[in-house]
Design an enzyme around this catalytic site. Structure first.
Site, PDB file in Angstrom:
ATOM      1  CD  GLU A 160      51.968   4.736 111.200  1.00  0.00           C
ATOM      2  OE1 GLU A 160      50.786   4.988 110.941  1.00  0.00           O
ATOM      3  OE2 GLU A 160      52.746   5.576 111.706  1.00  0.00           O
TER       4      GLU A 160
ATOM      5  CD  GLU B  48      48.567   7.723 108.098  1.00  0.00           C
ATOM      6  OE1 GLU B  48      49.415   7.653 107.201  1.00  0.00           O
ATOM      7  OE2 GLU B  48      48.010   6.713 108.584  1.00  0.00           O
TER       8      GLU B  48
ATOM      9  CB  ALA C  77      45.804   0.532 111.486  1.00  0.00           C
TER      10      ALA C  77
ATOM     11  N   GLY D 182      47.108   5.772 111.999  1.00  0.00           N
ATOM     12  CA  GLY D 182      45.950   6.088 111.176  1.00  0.00           C
ATOM     13  C   GLY D 182      45.032   7.111 111.814  1.00  0.00           C
TER      14      GLY D 182
END
Length: 256
Positions: A130, A110, A64, A107
């Site tokens: 994370e 993901e 992210a 992310g």
């Protein structure tokens, strides 16, 4: 700035390239919006039958956009509703192949797990770090990784934040192919081109059966499969496929 490049890389095959190399393709909200817009364009384009998603030769996506995230509180996140981006990617009806070089973290990892097929270079690295930031994966990591590789190995990487090298990811069943780093995009293109030559309705139905049945009891999944097969029996492509097989010729599928 164009944060997601799109083009046709081969007949019937679309290519999407994340384009923020200066920040290792950090997934800002703006990039995510452009990504789902590009996917929507390919979904509407009947000539595109499979899509390859890459971050380029050096990095897929390092996670992210932390600078953007650091400015957000709970209400900001609630109003931004980032889950809508992920839901749009999950709902993409055509096969999606992730072609991964370099880092696919947070992310970025993901996003890779939203793909139907994952092709990675030998030096690619995956991970959900994370926890090291006092956070947790918020785009499906805690749910998709255990479903992909099982609870125990998933917990090991979720709780430590340790990286997963491509060879280990392949051993765990996360990847479909591991190839030399300079052959990732070509390997993904070859698979995508093969899929693009298959009957589109059957391809779409197979994807729906797999995804919709994954979390259902076996009997319910089998019912979805049976109904899908019954629908395909009415297609022109089914008639063409069988006729071409009997006549020993190449089938021409039109998605009807």
């Amino acid at each position: 700035m164009t944060l997601v490049l799109n083009e046709e890389m081969a007949p019937g095959v679309g290519l999407l390239t994340l384009n923020r190399p200066d920040v290792r393709n950090a997934l800002s909200f703006e990039l995510r919006q452009q990504l789902i817009d590009a996917l929507a364009d390919f979904a509407r384009n009947e000539t595109i039958r499979c899509v390859v998603l890459t971050g380029g030769p050096d990095v897929f996506a390092a996670g992210a956009d932390l600078k953007q995230l650091s400015r957000m509180g709970p209400i900001d996140m609630l109003e931004a509703s980032p889950e809508r981006y992920w839901q749009a990617i999950s709902a993409f009806p055509k096969p999606l192949i992730a072609a991964v070089n370099g880092l696919a973290l947070g992310g970025g990892f993901e996003l890779v797990m939203h793909a139907d097929i994952i092709v990675a270079g030998q030096s690619a690295t995956f991970g959900l770090p994370e926890v090291k930031l006092g956070l947790l994966p918020g785009a499906g990591g805690t749910q998709r990784l255990p479903r992909a590789i099982g609870k125990s190995p998933a917990m090991r990487f979720l709780l430590t934040g340790d990286p997963i090298p491509a060879p280990l990811a392949a051993e765990l069943g996360l990847l479909s192919d591991v190839v030399p780093d300079d052959q990732v995009l070509e390997a993904a293109r070859e698979i995508a081109s093969k899929i693009a030559r298959r009957p589109p309705l059957a391809v779409r139905m197979i994807k729906q059966c797999v995804l919709n049945g994954a979390d259902l009891p076996l009997d319910a999944g089998l019912e979805i499969e049976r109904k899908s097969l019954q629908l395909l029996l009415a297609s022109e492509d089914k008639a063409e496929g069988i006729a071409a097989f009997i006549e020993k010729r190449q089938a021409v599928f039109k998605g009807r």
